[in-house]
Design a protein around this motif. Structure first.
Motif, PDB file in Angstrom:
ATOM      1  N   MET A  71       3.736   1.418 -56.548  1.00  0.00           N
ATOM      2  CA  MET A  71       2.921   0.222 -56.731  1.00  0.00           C
ATOM      3  C   MET A  71       3.517  -0.673 -57.815  1.00  0.00           C
ATOM      4  SD  MET A  71      -0.795   2.076 -56.335  1.00  0.00           S
ATOM      5  CE  MET A  71      -1.794   0.603 -56.544  1.00  0.00           C
ATOM      6  N   ASN A  72       4.027  -0.074 -58.880  1.00  0.00           N
ATOM      7  CA  ASN A  72       4.685  -0.871 -59.918  1.00  0.00           C
ATOM      8  C   ASN A  72       5.931  -1.545 -59.365  1.00  0.00           C
ATOM      9  OD1 ASN A  72       6.957  -0.837 -62.268  1.00  0.00           O
ATOM     10  ND2 ASN A  72       4.954  -1.326 -63.121  1.00  0.00           N
ATOM     11  N   TYR A  73       6.658  -0.830 -58.525  1.00  0.00           N
ATOM     12  CA  TYR A  73       7.844  -1.411 -57.890  1.00  0.00           C
ATOM     13  C   TYR A  73       7.469  -2.616 -57.034  1.00  0.00           C
ATOM     14  CZ  TYR A  73      11.380  -2.023 -54.274  1.00  0.00           C
ATOM     15  OH  TYR A  73      12.277  -2.564 -53.389  1.00  0.00           O
ATOM     16  N   ILE A  74       6.390  -2.509 -56.293  1.00  0.00           N
ATOM     17  CA  ILE A  74       5.944  -3.626 -55.451  1.00  0.00           C
ATOM     18  C   ILE A  74       5.628  -4.842 -56.308  1.00  0.00           C
ATOM     19  CG2 ILE A  74       4.055  -4.433 -53.979  1.00  0.00           C
ATOM     20  CD1 ILE A  74       6.101  -2.706 -52.529  1.00  0.00           C
ATOM     21  N   SER A  75       4.987  -4.626 -57.432  1.00  0.00           N
ATOM     22  CA  SER A  75       4.674  -5.723 -58.344  1.00  0.00           C
ATOM     23  C   SER A  75       5.953  -6.388 -58.842  1.00  0.00           C
ATOM     24  CB  SER A  75       3.852  -5.191 -59.521  1.00  0.00           C
ATOM     25  OG  SER A  75       3.578  -6.209 -60.457  1.00  0.00           O
ATOM     26  N   TRP A  76       6.924  -5.550 -59.230  1.00  0.00           N
ATOM     27  CA  TRP A  76       8.212  -6.049 -59.717  1.00  0.00           C
ATOM     28  C   TRP A  76       8.958  -6.790 -58.612  1.00  0.00           C
ATOM     29  CZ3 TRP A  76      13.169  -4.802 -58.049  1.00  0.00           C
ATOM     30  CH2 TRP A  76      14.225  -5.189 -58.898  1.00  0.00           C
ATOM     31  N   LEU A  77       8.974  -6.216 -57.409  1.00  0.00           N
ATOM     32  CA  LEU A  77       9.715  -6.801 -56.289  1.00  0.00           C
ATOM     33  C   LEU A  77       9.128  -8.142 -55.860  1.00  0.00           C
ATOM     34  CD1 LEU A  77      11.952  -6.420 -54.155  1.00  0.00           C
ATOM     35  CD2 LEU A  77      10.251  -5.257 -52.728  1.00  0.00           C
ATOM     36  N   LYS A  78       7.826  -8.230 -55.823  1.00  0.00           N
ATOM     37  CA  LYS A  78       7.173  -9.467 -55.411  1.00  0.00           C
ATOM     38  C   LYS A  78       7.608 -10.634 -56.296  1.00  0.00           C
ATOM     39  CE  LYS A  78       2.558 -11.590 -55.303  1.00  0.00           C
ATOM     40  NZ  LYS A  78       1.101 -11.339 -55.476  1.00  0.00           N
ATOM     41  N   LEU A  79       7.632 -10.391 -57.588  1.00  0.00           N
ATOM     42  CA  LEU A  79       8.022 -11.448 -58.519  1.00  0.00           C
ATOM     43  C   LEU A  79       9.508 -11.760 -58.418  1.00  0.00           C
ATOM     44  CD1 LEU A  79       7.049 -13.319 -60.750  1.00  0.00           C
ATOM     45  CD2 LEU A  79       7.516 -11.498 -62.395  1.00  0.00           C
ATOM     46  N   LEU A  80      10.316 -10.730 -58.284  1.00  0.00           N
ATOM     47  CA  LEU A  80      11.758 -10.937 -58.175  1.00  0.00           C
ATOM     48  C   LEU A  80      12.110 -11.757 -56.939  1.00  0.00           C
ATOM     49  CD1 LEU A  80      14.668 -10.222 -59.150  1.00  0.00           C
ATOM     50  CD2 LEU A  80      14.539  -8.249 -57.621  1.00  0.00           C
ATOM     51  N   ASP A 123      -1.124  -2.822 -49.575  1.00  0.00           N
ATOM     52  CA  ASP A 123      -2.393  -3.372 -50.068  1.00  0.00           C
ATOM     53  C   ASP A 123      -2.239  -3.995 -51.451  1.00  0.00           C
ATOM     54  OD1 ASP A 123      -3.632  -2.498 -47.761  1.00  0.00           O
ATOM     55  OD2 ASP A 123      -4.388  -0.640 -48.660  1.00  0.00           O
ATOM     56  N   TYR A 124      -1.271  -3.490 -52.220  1.00  0.00           N
ATOM     57  CA  TYR A 124      -1.111  -3.941 -53.600  1.00  0.00           C
ATOM     58  C   TYR A 124      -0.364  -5.264 -53.707  1.00  0.00           C
ATOM     59  CZ  TYR A 124      -0.588  -3.390 -58.659  1.00  0.00           C
ATOM     60  OH  TYR A 124      -0.659  -3.561 -60.014  1.00  0.00           O
ATOM     61  N   VAL A 125       0.303  -5.678 -52.642  1.00  0.00           N
ATOM     62  CA  VAL A 125       1.080  -6.923 -52.685  1.00  0.00           C
ATOM     63  C   VAL A 125       0.221  -8.098 -53.132  1.00  0.00           C
ATOM     64  CG1 VAL A 125       2.333  -8.618 -51.311  1.00  0.00           C
ATOM     65  CG2 VAL A 125       2.771  -6.184 -50.975  1.00  0.00           C
ATOM     66  N   ALA A 126      -0.967  -8.199 -52.570  1.00  0.00           N
ATOM     67  CA  ALA A 126      -1.837  -9.334 -52.895  1.00  0.00           C
ATOM     68  C   ALA A 126      -2.419  -9.241 -54.300  1.00  0.00           C
ATOM     69  CB  ALA A 126      -2.970  -9.419 -51.876  1.00  0.00           C
ATOM     70  N   ASP A 129       0.184  -8.842 -60.231  1.00  0.00           N
ATOM     71  CA  ASP A 129       0.267 -10.003 -61.111  1.00  0.00           C
ATOM     72  C   ASP A 129       1.614 -10.040 -61.830  1.00  0.00           C
ATOM     73  OD1 ASP A 129      -2.376 -10.825 -60.568  1.00  0.00           O
ATOM     74  OD2 ASP A 129      -3.138  -9.356 -62.008  1.00  0.00           O
ATOM     75  N   ALA A 130       2.019 -11.220 -62.234  1.00  0.00           N
ATOM     76  CA  ALA A 130       3.269 -11.368 -62.987  1.00  0.00           C
ATOM     77  C   ALA A 130       3.094 -10.779 -64.383  1.00  0.00           C
ATOM     78  CB  ALA A 130       3.643 -12.837 -63.083  1.00  0.00           C
TER      79      ALA A 130
END
Length: 359
Positions: A71-80, A123-126, A129-130
């Motif tokens: 889930m942390n990776y998804i947060s990081w990837l989304k922003l990147l 589910d965590y993509v949405a 947060d940055a």
């Protein structure tokens, strides 16, 4: 089928990541033919590479039973990806393509467990947060850290070094400069690169400049002699991990506390690291990892240490981003403890390997 089911689902996912990523890329381009026009000829290669990373992080999360890592990776990837004009919807399409490929091409009895972790990420993509800035005015030495960062971003490491020397002359300790300036600025540089506010060259310059400044400070605290009973530390990164700033800072802290240290840095083969632990007669081993998909290598290496006759007695501490994300992860890899920073590591070490006269 039986061959593919050898090992855990996480282990098999690591092995099959390249093959599965190729299938993911095919599906995504079928679903989004406009990607050819948006990203050109290199788009397919980039999509496959990104899919391999996602599969690797997913595998590591499953392997270590830690959904927080993925889930942390998804947060990081989304922003990147946002900095590369890859939308949130593009990311969701990719993750759904991974799901489809796993259902069709990944044959393992625990496949559903992998799917469950993947669904948590989708589910965590949405929700992701940055990250906020690591350099703030209200933090200890926050103003000084902001000034130091600005000087590095403008390519003026001489002025940055002069500012550090000035702080030392004001009575600020080297440890505080390490923790509140060097560490905070390194975190912030990583965030700025992730958000696309600086490029790779700037990120590398800032890191190299800070390493250079740290080296220039050594004469001010490095002891020429150690007590004959000084405790011994061996420190390194595992696998092909190249992020060595954190473990270098930790090693310096131990040296400041009177430990005799043997710093090996990044990209050290397991055999060489084990030989160093034995020949140097280490009391403590510190292992650092930044990339989540290297954590299983920490687990494997700790198993190697524990099974080695010449090194089984040593205490082992771990640190780095994955262990900060999941504060119980150190137990899963078999370490004796974890610390979030260099100062915490030296305090933990005192409990694991007491100094002479403190036992």
């Amino acid at each position: 089928m039986a061959l593919q089911e050898q090992g855990t689902a996480g282990e098999q996912l690591i092995i099959q990541a390249d093959r599965l990523a190729e299938q993911v890329t095919i599906i995504q381009y079928l679903k989004q033919p406009d990607l050819v026009h948006r990203f050109g000829a290199k788009g397919r290669d980039r999509t496959k590479q990104d899919s391999m990373y996602s599969l690797s992080y997913l595998a590591e999360s499953v392997l270590l039973k830690s959904p927080a890592l993925f889930m942390n990776y998804i947060s990081w990837l989304k922003l990147l990806l946002r900095g590369y004009r890859v939308t949130e919807q593009d990311l969701v399409v990719n993750l759904l393509a991974i799901r489809s490929v796993l259902l069709e091409h990944f044959h393992h009895q625990d496949r559903q467990h992998v799917i469950q972790y993947l669904d948590l990420g989708i589910d965590y993509v949405a929700q992701a947060d940055a990250p906020v800035s690591y350099v703030t005015a209200d933090a200890p030495l926050g103003v000084e850290a902001a000034t130091y960062l600005d000087q590095l971003l403008h390519g003026d490491r001489k002025l940055a070094y002069a500012g550090v020397v000035d702080l030392l002359e004001q009575g600020i300790s080297i440890k505080d400069i390490y923790l509140y300036i060097f560490q905070s600025v390194q975190y912030e540089v990583g965030r700025l690169w992730q958000t696309g506010e600086i490029n790779v060259a700037q990120e590398h310059y800032c890191t190299a400049a800070t390493q250079s400044i740290m080296s220039r400070l050594y004469p001010q605290w490095l002891s020429a002699h150690h007590a004959t009973q000084a405790r011994r530390l061996v420190s390194a990164c595992v696998g092909n991990e190249m992020h060595e700033m954190g473990i270098r800072m930790l090693t310096d802290f131990f040296e400041m506390e009177g430990w005799d240290t043997y710093y090996l840095g990044a990209n050290v083969p397991d055999r060489s690291l084990l030989e160093a632990i034995i020949s140097y007669k280490a009391d403590l081993v510190a292992i650092s990892v930044t990339m989540t998909f290297h954590v299983h290598l920490v687990q494997q290496f700790i198993t190697t240490i524990r099974s080695s006759k010449g090194a089984a007695h040593v205490k082992i501490i771990v640190g780095g981003l994955p262990f900060n994300i999941d504060r119980e992860l150190w137990k899963k890899v078999g370490a004796d403890g974890y610390a979030p920073d260099a100062d915490g590591a030296t305090k933990l070490a005192d409990t694991l390997v007491p100094a002479a006269g403190q036992q």
